[in-house]
Write a protein that holds these residues in place. Structure first.
Motif, short mmCIF file in Angstrom:
data_model
loop_
_atom_site.label_atom_id
_atom_site.label_comp_id
_atom_site.label_asym_id
_atom_site.label_seq_id
_atom_site.Cartn_x
_atom_site.Cartn_y
_atom_site.Cartn_z
N ARG A 1 18.64 -14.38 -20.27
CA ARG A 1 17.79 -15.55 -20.41
C ARG A 1 16.45 -15.33 -19.73
O ARG A 1 16.40 -14.79 -18.62
N SER A 2 15.42 -15.74 -20.37
CA SER A 2 14.08 -15.52 -19.83
C SER A 2 13.78 -16.51 -18.72
O SER A 2 14.33 -17.62 -18.68
N TYR A 3 12.86 -16.08 -17.82
CA TYR A 3 12.46 -16.98 -16.75
C TYR A 3 11.66 -18.17 -17.28
O TYR A 3 11.63 -19.23 -16.63
N GLN A 4 11.03 -18.01 -18.44
CA GLN A 4 10.22 -19.09 -18.99
C GLN A 4 11.09 -20.26 -19.48
O GLN A 4 10.62 -21.38 -19.59
N GLU A 5 12.36 -20.00 -19.77
CA GLU A 5 13.26 -21.05 -20.24
C GLU A 5 13.96 -21.78 -19.10
O GLU A 5 14.65 -22.76 -19.35
N LYS B 1 6.53 -18.66 -12.93
CA LYS B 1 6.59 -18.15 -14.29
C LYS B 1 5.35 -17.35 -14.66
O LYS B 1 5.40 -16.42 -15.46
N THR C 1 5.61 -12.58 -19.87
CA THR C 1 6.09 -13.47 -20.95
C THR C 1 5.44 -14.85 -20.88
O THR C 1 5.68 -15.68 -21.77
N GLY D 1 14.16 -24.28 -16.36
CA GLY D 1 13.41 -25.47 -15.97
C GLY D 1 13.27 -25.64 -14.48
O GLY D 1 12.35 -26.30 -13.99
#
Length: 314
Positions: A274-278, A287, A292, A280
């Protein structure tokens, strides 16, 4: 019969008899043991240490000996039993209030005791000059007179309050008999330490062997046991009875269990990828540290076409 000047010689001046054997002053010899280092024969100065045989040394002299044992020293046999810093003990002395130091000025108008000691017993007040018997405690290194330890019997140090036993008392600069007893005690102590060390090594080896056996058993598992049983059954001539079918039990089958395991692995892989951008719970500042993030991406207007340059372009 006279000589020049009218002198009359005596018999011992004319007749030479056998030379007298020089005798060592016992008091001076005892005092030298308490005032000079047993290794370098220099004056003792703090820090003063001792060995398991009760001899006194300057700490820097013993350290130099341990660092370079190949150097030739006149009294190296005195410290041959010292193997390292664990075999020595720093002593805690009590200063003599009447001692004025080596730099005192003698004017000749008073009596000066040349055998005045630097240290005394903190309990009785006897001077440590060789006339009295002194001991030290191996636990704390405090020095007392033998009279103080005999008269004031206690299992607690009179100076620092450390507990000790009768085995911890070591005589300083003792007689030949005392040195022999201390030597026997030292050898017995070192032999016991070697035995305990060997027993610890054997225990460690046994534990390592046990752990390796457990690993082999766990890696073999029930499959290897099943294969062994089938091999033994094939070698035997007796007929093997047909297996009885097990009753059906409500619950997930083996295939369903394998599918559940695969689903769990896939979920774990998706969580790990899972990406850090997802996430919350992460802040925008955190981020923005990664490529990304939207701030790191260029738009079409910002991107340019590929341009090649000739080797003559500067």
């Amino acid at each position: 019969m006279g000589c020049d000047g009218g002198t009359i010689p005596k018999r011992h001046e004319l007749v030479k008899g056998p030379k007298k054997v020089e005798k060592v002053d016992k008091n001076a010899e005892l005092f030298a043991k308490w005032k000079y280092c047993a290794l370098t024969q220099e004056k003792l100065k703090r820090p003063i240490i001792t060995c398991e045989l009760g001899r006194l040394y300057n700490k820097d002299a013993v350290i130099e000996y341990l660092l370079d044992k190949t150097a030739e020293r006149p009294h190296a046999d005195v410290v041959s039993h010292i193997r390292g810093m664990k075999d020595i003990q720093e002593l805690n002395f009590t200063d003599n209030p009447e001692w004025e130091g080596e730099g005192r000025i003698s004017k000749g108008d008073r009596y000066e005791d040349m055998h005045l000691a630097m240290f005394i017993c903190p309990v009785v007040g006897l001077e440590m000059s060789g006339k009295h018997r002194f001991c030290y405690l191996q636990k704390c290194g405090c020095v007392f007179s033998d009279r103080a330890l005999r008269e004031v019997k206690s299992e607690i140090c009179h100076k620092c309050g450390e507990q000790f036993k009768a085995e911890d008392i070591v005589v300083l600069n003792g007689t030949k008999e005392d040195v022999e007893k201390l030597k026997q005690r030292m050898e017995a102590k070192r032999a016991q330490a070697k035995k305990t060390k060997k027993s610890k090594k054997s225990k460690v080896a046994e534990t390592v062997a046990g752990v390796s056996e457990l690993k082999e058993k766990t890696t073999s598992g029930p499959d290897s046991q099943g294969t062994c049983s089938t091999q033994e059954g094939s070698e035997s001539t007796a007929p093997v009875p047909a297996p009885v079918p097990a009753p059906e039990v409500a619950g997930p089958s083996v295939s369903s269990g394998s599918s559940i395991a695969k689903g769990a692995k896939a979920a774990a892989a998706s969580i790990s990828k899972r990406s850090y951008q997802e996430m919350g719970e992460k802040s925008e500042v955190f981020k923005s540290l990664f490529t990304t993030h939207t701030s790191a991406k260029r738009t079409k207007d910002q991107t340019s076409n590929w341009v090649t340059h000739t080797p003559y372009h500067f």
